[in-house]
Write a protein that holds these residues in place. Structure first.
Motif, short mmCIF file in Angstrom:
data_model
loop_
_atom_site.label_atom_id
_atom_site.label_comp_id
_atom_site.label_asym_id
_atom_site.label_seq_id
_atom_site.Cartn_x
_atom_site.Cartn_y
_atom_site.Cartn_z
N ILE A 17 7.10 -0.60 -0.47
CA ILE A 17 6.20 -1.16 0.54
C ILE A 17 4.77 -1.30 0.02
CG2 ILE A 17 5.12 -0.73 2.82
CD1 ILE A 17 7.74 0.60 3.67
N ILE A 26 3.80 -2.20 -2.94
CA ILE A 26 3.63 -3.26 -3.95
C ILE A 26 2.71 -4.39 -3.48
CG2 ILE A 26 4.84 -5.07 -5.25
CD1 ILE A 26 7.17 -3.08 -5.58
N PRO A 27 2.85 -4.92 -2.24
CA PRO A 27 1.93 -5.99 -1.80
C PRO A 27 0.46 -5.56 -1.78
CG PRO A 27 3.84 -5.85 -0.35
CD PRO A 27 3.90 -4.66 -1.23
N PHE A 28 0.23 -4.25 -1.57
CA PHE A 28 -1.16 -3.77 -1.51
C PHE A 28 -1.83 -3.74 -2.89
CE2 PHE A 28 0.81 -1.96 2.30
CZ PHE A 28 -0.14 -2.24 3.26
N PHE A 70 -0.67 -5.89 -5.48
CA PHE A 70 -0.25 -7.10 -6.19
C PHE A 70 -1.44 -7.86 -6.79
CE2 PHE A 70 1.18 -11.56 -6.44
CZ PHE A 70 2.30 -11.37 -7.23
N ASN A 71 -2.52 -7.99 -6.04
CA ASN A 71 -3.70 -8.73 -6.51
C ASN A 71 -4.80 -7.80 -7.02
OD1 ASN A 71 -2.68 -11.34 -5.93
ND2 ASN A 71 -3.15 -11.04 -3.76
N LYS A 72 -4.42 -6.56 -7.35
CA LYS A 72 -5.39 -5.60 -7.86
C LYS A 72 -4.91 -5.06 -9.21
CE LYS A 72 -6.77 -4.13 -3.21
NZ LYS A 72 -5.94 -5.11 -2.50
N THR A 129 0.00 4.58 -4.94
CA THR A 129 1.24 3.99 -5.45
C THR A 129 1.78 4.78 -6.64
OG1 THR A 129 0.51 1.79 -4.74
CG2 THR A 129 2.31 1.88 -6.32
N SER A 184 3.41 4.91 3.95
CA SER A 184 2.91 3.79 3.15
C SER A 184 1.92 2.91 3.91
CB SER A 184 4.08 2.94 2.66
OG SER A 184 4.92 2.57 3.74
N SER A 195 -2.17 3.31 3.93
CA SER A 195 -2.90 2.19 3.34
C SER A 195 -3.94 1.63 4.31
CB SER A 195 -1.92 1.08 2.94
OG SER A 195 -1.02 1.54 1.96
#
Length: 288
Positions: A49, A51-53, A55-57, A186, A227, A231
């Motif tokens: 869960i 991973i999307p948080f 993804f752009n970091k 993560t 998660s 977050s």
């Protein structure tokens, strides 16, 4: 700006709902799998869960400092121990009592640890800590329990949860802004998944008999609390400020108690209400 803050407030309410509801949901899913398997699944799903948080970091793992790696490893071990106590405590004891006790006494435990490290505490804060500890004893109904009943009632696991989370809070504060908080969480989830995999019964996990609607609903709440809820809390801390975000935690004991009453038919006993109120008053005085 106001609209943005309103959205964050709504997200925080959702986060507190997952935190409060997770205690009753944990008690329910204990009927389907063993503690070790639940701990492993919780961290594995939470890791996915997250991973999307991140993804752009992007982050270069090889540049993470050695002391941060050690910090994350210790926190991951504590994550594992906390969740063992979390599932064992809710299985043996009352989910509502656990939710009220841990969420109200944890800030007090954290404050005590920090005060010992910094060797600084005021008289008024000493009174607040004492008030909180009395509140905790009321919640656990410790005055009406025999010493031999502490383990069977889940009480010792609730106490362990509060102490472990307090230590984790202090350790996580040490890393401060030296690593992206989402990456920090993560990586800790990944390490805890690795630790817990050595304790699982593969046969129990692989038969999939536990995958019915009740398990999936309540496990999703337990996983989301760790998660998504965590977050949102991290994100809101940077947007609303630590003080305002911390005030939302006062909702968790009442959500935990109300959920346990509605879902598990657990009684809203006066000792939990009085003890929870004293502990929250203590947290308010400590932060005043």
């Amino acid at each position: 700006m106001e609209a943005s803050n309103k959205s964050i407030n709504l997200l925080m309410l959702f986060a507190m709902l997952t935190w409060g509801m997770a205690w009753s949901s944990a008690k329910i899913i204990n009927q389907f799998l063993g503690y070790d398997e639940l701990v492993f699944l919780r961290f594995l799903v939470s890791l996915i869960i997250m991973i999307p948080f991140i993804f752009n970091k992007p982050i270069k793992l090889k540049f993470i400092e050695k002391d941060i790696i050690i910090n994350m490893l210790i926190v991951s071990i504590l994550f594992f121990l906390y969740n063992q106590c979390f599932f064992k405590g809710t299985d043996l004891g009352q989910a509502g009592k656990a939710g009220v006790f841990v969420t109200t006494t944890n800030p007090i435990i954290t404050f005590i640890i920090i005060s010992i490290i910094e060797k600084k505490i005021h008289i008024f804060q000493t009174f607040a800590v004492f008030l909180g500890l009395i509140g905790g004893l009321f919640i656990l109904d410790i005055f009406n329990q025999e010493a031999s009943n502490l383990l069977n009632s889940g009480t010792i696991y609730f106490i362990s949860c509060s102490i472990i989370w307090g230590i984790m809070t202090v350790l996580m504060s040490f890393k401060k802004n030296r690593i992206n908080p989402f990456w920090y969480i993560t990586i800790c989830y990944f390490l805890t998944s690795l630790i817990s995999i050595f304790f699982i019964d593969v046969k129990s996990l692989s038969n999939f008999n536990y995958l019915d609607s009740i398990f999936l609903i309540h496990f999703s709440i337990v996983a989301s609390a760790m998660s998504i809820g965590t977050s949102i809390y991290i994100y809101a801390s940077s947007s609303l400020g630590a003080i305002k975000v911390s005030s939302f935690i006062f909702l968790v004991p009442f959500i935990a108690m109300s959920t346990a009453y509605l879902v598990m038919d657990e009684p809203m006993s006066w000792n939990i209400i009085i003890g929870g109120s004293l502990s929250m008053l203590s947290v308010y005085f400590i932060n005043k």
